[in-house]
Design a protein around this motif. Structure first.
Motif, short mmCIF file in Angstrom:
data_model
loop_
_atom_site.label_atom_id
_atom_site.label_comp_id
_atom_site.label_asym_id
_atom_site.label_seq_id
_atom_site.Cartn_x
_atom_site.Cartn_y
_atom_site.Cartn_z
N PHE A 33 -14.73 -4.66 -10.42
CA PHE A 33 -13.57 -4.35 -11.26
C PHE A 33 -12.96 -2.98 -11.00
O PHE A 33 -12.04 -2.59 -11.68
CB PHE A 33 -13.94 -4.49 -12.73
N VAL A 36 -12.82 -3.24 -5.79
CA VAL A 36 -12.01 -4.35 -5.28
C VAL A 36 -10.54 -4.23 -5.69
O VAL A 36 -9.65 -4.35 -4.83
CB VAL A 36 -12.62 -5.71 -5.69
N PRO A 37 -10.24 -3.95 -6.98
CA PRO A 37 -8.82 -3.79 -7.32
C PRO A 37 -8.12 -2.69 -6.52
O PRO A 37 -6.98 -2.89 -6.07
CB PRO A 37 -8.85 -3.43 -8.81
N LEU A 40 -7.56 -3.95 -3.15
CA LEU A 40 -6.47 -4.93 -3.17
C LEU A 40 -5.12 -4.24 -3.13
O LEU A 40 -4.20 -4.69 -2.45
CB LEU A 40 -6.57 -5.82 -4.42
N VAL A 44 -2.48 -5.08 -0.42
CA VAL A 44 -1.15 -5.62 -0.71
C VAL A 44 -0.06 -4.70 -0.18
O VAL A 44 1.02 -5.15 0.21
CB VAL A 44 -1.00 -5.85 -2.24
N PHE A 256 6.60 -3.33 -9.75
CA PHE A 256 5.60 -4.39 -9.88
C PHE A 256 6.06 -5.46 -10.84
O PHE A 256 6.01 -6.64 -10.55
CB PHE A 256 4.28 -3.80 -10.41
N TRP A 262 5.50 -6.64 -5.24
CA TRP A 262 4.16 -6.06 -5.25
C TRP A 262 3.87 -5.19 -4.04
O TRP A 262 3.33 -4.10 -4.18
CB TRP A 262 3.10 -7.17 -5.39
N LEU C 119 -6.01 -4.62 -11.04
CA LEU C 119 -6.63 -5.73 -11.77
C LEU C 119 -5.66 -6.90 -11.90
O LEU C 119 -6.08 -8.06 -11.87
CB LEU C 119 -7.10 -5.24 -13.15
N VAL C 121 -3.57 -7.80 -9.64
CA VAL C 121 -3.70 -8.50 -8.35
C VAL C 121 -5.01 -9.30 -8.33
O VAL C 121 -5.04 -10.46 -7.92
CB VAL C 121 -3.65 -7.50 -7.18
N LEU C 122 -6.10 -8.66 -8.81
CA LEU C 122 -7.40 -9.32 -8.79
C LEU C 122 -7.38 -10.59 -9.64
O LEU C 122 -7.86 -11.65 -9.21
CB LEU C 122 -8.48 -8.36 -9.31
N ARG C 124 -5.09 -12.49 -10.34
CA ARG C 124 -4.30 -13.60 -9.81
C ARG C 124 -5.24 -14.68 -9.26
O ARG C 124 -4.91 -15.86 -9.24
CB ARG C 124 -3.39 -13.11 -8.69
#
Lengths: 296, 360, 265
Positions: A33, A36-37, A40, A44, A256, A262, C119, C121-122, C124
């Motif tokens: 949490f 990884v975010p 990401l 992206v 966003f 995004w 979060l 994005v996560l 999703r």
């Protein structure tokens, strides 16, 4: 059999596994949490969108595109300026209070310190709502100023301007600055201040040559928190800043959530992260060097 | 178990290595059941590590630890029949005195009324009757010490471990607690293993003392032997005061000191089987030295030295002097005897049979 | 006391600064009693009607209850995650400790906006979790950092000899924890729970991104701030603020007293 063996034995394997078992849940949680975010967002930021759909790619076009838009440059600059101003203002405002609590408050210091921090725990949305009551054209400050005859017409620059954002941010982060300053100043022995005064240093010189350098660690830590939080803060500018001069965080959110772009928003978020990381790294370097010098 | 081991604790060649440095090096020791053993040494000598190996908080890098003749290497602290009195007492602050005392018994799942009975008896033993319901924060240093002792004693451990048990007390209280500790040890007949850096405490309390230095065991012996027949130069110097003079064993058992105008005829026992040419140090205890214009008849070792300082401390006066080449001498003699003049030359003398040799 | 005295200026300045810190709070509480529909100075008539009106507003009260429920879950979850980790970090040699600490403390310095968007994005990948579950997961991530930090320093200050004494007297790891560690750190644990709850309760940005159709109190206030503000909002805010102040002050005073007692013993 002696008494020792009445106590049941546990398998040593379990004992060895305990530390890992204690740490693992939190580490896994933070990876899923938090790491990884953030990853990401980085991911992206190099993707593309086509008619509101994300397409995996590897392109720096988003970065190039955002720096081609002057509005984004202006927002970034305004955010950095505001955060820097707020940091300096907080330092100046917080120092005397931190000094007072650390050196002059006696047995009240614990309570006074808690009282400084307490407003920090109130929901940011409520605090900002309160400032709208204070700063509005028909708000408390204008009403009082007009009643006292300080001004004829309401001061309209107070709300929905970078000024109000700055006031809101100073209010929000002042407690965060008092805390490390207090810690640093309470570490300054009264003897050192005494010694400087005994050596006929004027109070001003004592301040600049003894107190200020010795509270530098607190100043730096407070500055980092103030700057980093001020840079990324969203609620205060969104509710107090109005819609004319946008801060960087507002642009990111807009990109966003409203424009649904995004990749472009993520690229801006990465720029924000880089700034935050740079501020942190700089201060870490300074702290490491300073602690190396004093041998602490 | 067929035959009970006579030893409460046995250490077999234990070592503890942290990275590149060894805290304990190859220590072997047998501690007889019912003995009061003290591990003595300067700070950092590994004595606490040794104690923690017995209690199970430190696992030896090599070697074996036996309690009651059984290896406890794989056993956790709570699986060992040891109880420890901690340096900071470590009394549970959220529990009353009685609850602290009862803790070990509760862990052993002993019946409630039995626990109550033993707690009362223990309060009696450590002179704290009526203190059971007090909070430990209300206890004075000496009282907290007794609670800590009682909490460990109440489980009747195979070995009671004491980590600098009296270190936090002031001198007067320490003397009093030393006497109490000795009485309790004698009355209960338990095995006590204490750690201290205070040599006087070690000499007063113990049946046997293990002197440690740099992680190694220097000597494990009775207090008297430690003092009269130290095994190493370190022990001679650390336990009590000593004049140490470098010397060499010559032919026919004669020993020539390097810096003293003396040659001694020593018995074979005193030489300890050392052969001709061995480098040694003479150990001369200050209280064996007499200082005066003339030497007593039986004092066959005599040197002339200049008196530097006379320090009076009650029953004893400490006289320091030096030989023409700078070698220093310290003597303790009764304050009832006439003191020499400072700066004057006097005869420092001692009987040759009181001299002990250690390896140089 | 040193001789570098500033006379009355330092106390006077401090009073002003405290006034600045508490001015918004006073204003909100004051306007909660203003009888006018659009609050403002001067206040001619006082009323307590807004309090009953806000407590009768099902949507507003619903968002308050949602906030309490979600914050409670986040507080318990984050404390449960933080406590064993803080114990291991403080008491055991941990390989790559600084990396683990960075991982744990990262969410503190990460802009909430960025965490929120990440979060988004996560989640999703798991759209079913959007709403209450996502908010709890996100708040737990944020508050477990503070919780770990606070408990870590508590466990660092914990006397190891208490644990050794317990084990030495025959208590195994779990018994030692239950009989000695837990009772002694309980006050810190409660304080951490309270502060984690307060933090999660008031958090807006991340919750807003992940809320879906779930409405927490900060989201409800945010929404109403974009329209004409009803004094009901001020009344409810005043109540919440007073409770928040009480909770956070008592939690911190508790910690303070605890550390003072530790120093004395």
């Amino acid at each position: 059999m002696s008494a020792a063996h009445d106590i049941p034995r546990r398998r040593p394997l379990l004992r060895a596994a305990l530390p890992a078992a204690g740490l693992l849940p939190l580490v896994l949680w933070q990876i899923v949490f938090f790491v990884v975010p953030v990853a990401l967002i980085f991911g992206v930021s190099v993707w593309r969108t086509q008619s509101y759909r994300l397409i995996p790619a590897f392109t720096f076009d988003n970065y190039i595109a955002i720096f081609a838009r002057p509005a984004i440059w202006r927002a970034l600059l305004l955010s950095v300026e505001t955060a820097a101003f707020v940091t300096v203002a907080c330092a100046v405002l917080a120092f005397p209070v931190a000094y007072f609590i650390a050196k002059k408050a006696g047995r009240w210091r614990g309570l006074l310190l808690v009282a400084v921090i307490a407003p920090f725990w109130i929901s940011i949305v409520m605090r900002v709502a309160a400032w709208r009551l204070l700063l509005g054209e028909r708000g408390v400050i204008n009403q009082v100023a007009m009643t006292l005859g300080l001004t004829d017409a309401p001061m309209s620059f107070l709300l929905y301007s970078p000024v109000s954002t700055a006031i809101g941010l100073i209010y929000a982060y002042l407690p965060l600055y008092v805390l490390p300053l207090y810690a640093a100043i309470s570490n300054i022995h009264d003897n050192w201040i005494e010694a400087a005064l005994d050596l006929n240093a004027s109070p001003a010189r004592t301040f600049f040559e003894v107190i200020l350098p010795l509270s530098a660690p607190g100043l730096v830590v407070g500055a980092v928190f103030c700057f980093v939080f001020g840079l990324g803060e969203f609620v205060t500018p969104a509710l107090l800043g109005g819609g004319k001069q946008l801060m960087f965080s507002q642009v990111i959110q807009d990109e966003f959530q409203r424009r649904l772009d995004w990749p472009s928003g993520a690229a801006m978020a990465v720029v924000l992260l880089v700034l935050v990381f740079a501020a942190l790294a700089l201060s870490m370097k300074w702290i490491r060097r300073a602690s190396g010098e004093t041998g602490l | 178990m067929t035959e009970r081991s006579p030893n409460a604790v046995e250490l077999r060649a234990v070592s503890k290595v942290y990275g590149a440095s060894a805290a304990v090096r190859d220590v072997s020791m047998e501690i007889a059941r019912g003995a009061f053993v003290t591990i003595l040494g300067p700070s950092g000598c590994g004595k606490s590590t040794l104690l923690r190996m017995i209690s199970g908080f430190v696992t030896p890098s090599s070697g074996d630890v036996l309690i009651d003749g059984v290896s406890v290497l794989g056993a956790a602290p709570y699986e060992r029949d040891t109880a420890m009195v901690f340096q900071d007492y470590a009394l549970f602050p959220h529990r009353t005195v009685a609850q602290n005392l009862a803790f070990g018994l509760r862990m052993r799942r002993i019946a409630k009324d039995e626990i109550a009975r033993r707690v009362e008896a223990m309060l009696e033993l450590v002179n704290l009757r009526g203190f059971g319901d007090r909070r430990v924060s209300q206890m004075s240093g000496g009282q907290a010490q007794r609670v800590a002792l009682g909490r460990a004693l109440i489980v009747r451990p195979a070995v009671l471990l004491l980590d600098e048990p009296l270190g936090a007390l002031d001198l007067k209280l320490r003397k009093q607690m030393q006497a109490e500790l000795k009485t309790i040890h004698r009355d209960l007949g338990l095995t006590f293993v204490a750690v201290t850096h205070d040599q006087e405490e070690a000499l007063t309390l113990s049946d046997r003392i293990a002197v440690m230095n740099g992680g190694a065991l220097e000597q494990f012996d009775t207090p008297e032997n430690l003092y009269r027949r130290p095994a190493t130069r370190f022990v001679a110097d650390f336990v009590g005061n000593a004049n140490l003079f470098d010397a060499r064993i010559g032919g026919g058992g004669r020993v020539a000191a390097d810096s003293l105008p003396l040659t001694l005829d020593l018995s074979a026992a005193q030489r300890g089987g050392r052969g001709e040419g061995t480098r040694v140090a003479l150990v001369v205890r200050p209280e064996t030295i007499a200082v005066g214009a003339a030497a007593p008849a039986h004092h066959d070792c005599r040197v002339e030295a200049r008196v530097d300082e006379i320090m009076f401390s009650g029953a004893v006066q400490q006289i320091t002097g030096h030989l023409p080449d700078g070698t220093r001498l310290t003597a303790h003699q009764s304050a009832a005897l006439p003191a020499p003049e400072r700066g004057a030359t006097a005869i420092f003398s001692w009987p040759g049979q009181s001299v002990w040799l250690v390896d140089g | 006391m040193n001789r570098l005295s500033f006379g009355w200026t330092l106390p006077a300045y401090s009073v002003l600064l405290y006034a600045f810190l508490y001015l918004p709070i006073v204003v909100i509480v004051l306007f909660a009693f203003d009888a006018k529909a659009i609050p403002g100075l001067p206040i001619d008539a006082f009323t307590t009607d807004w309090f009953s009106a806000s407590l009768g507003d099902t949507r507003l009260v619903g968002s308050l209850l949602t906030s309490i429920r979600l914050a409670l879950m986040a507080a318990v979850l984050s404390t449960a995650l933080a406590m064993p980790a803080a114990m291991v970090l403080a008491w055991r040699p941990v390989r790559m400790k600084s990396l683990v600490l960075c991982l744990v403390l990262g969410p503190v310095v990460l802009p909430q906006l960025v965490l929120g968007l990440g979060l988004v994005v996560l989640f999703r990948a798991a759209p079913d979790l959007i709403g209450a579950p996502a908010i709890v997961l996100a708040h737990t991530t944020m508050t477990s950092s503070y919780a770990t930090l606070m408990l870590y320093s508590r466990f660092l200050g914990f006397r190891r000899s208490y644990i050794e004494a317990a084990m030495n007297l025959g208590a195994d790891e779990f018994t030692t924890f239950r009989e000695v560690v837990l009772p002694l750190v309980a006050p810190s644990l409660i304080a951490v729970l309270l502060l984690a709850f307060t933090d999660a309760f008031g958090e807006f940005v991340v919750a807003w991104f992940l809320a879906g159709f779930t409405e927490t109190l900060p989201i409800a206030i945010w929404t109403s701030l974009r329209q004409v503000i009803s004094p009901k909002i001020y009344a409810l805010s005043a109540l919440v603020i007073l409770v928040t102040l009480f909770v956070s002050v008592s939690a911190q005073v508790w910690i303070l007293g605890q550390s003072r007692r530790e120093c004395e013993s």
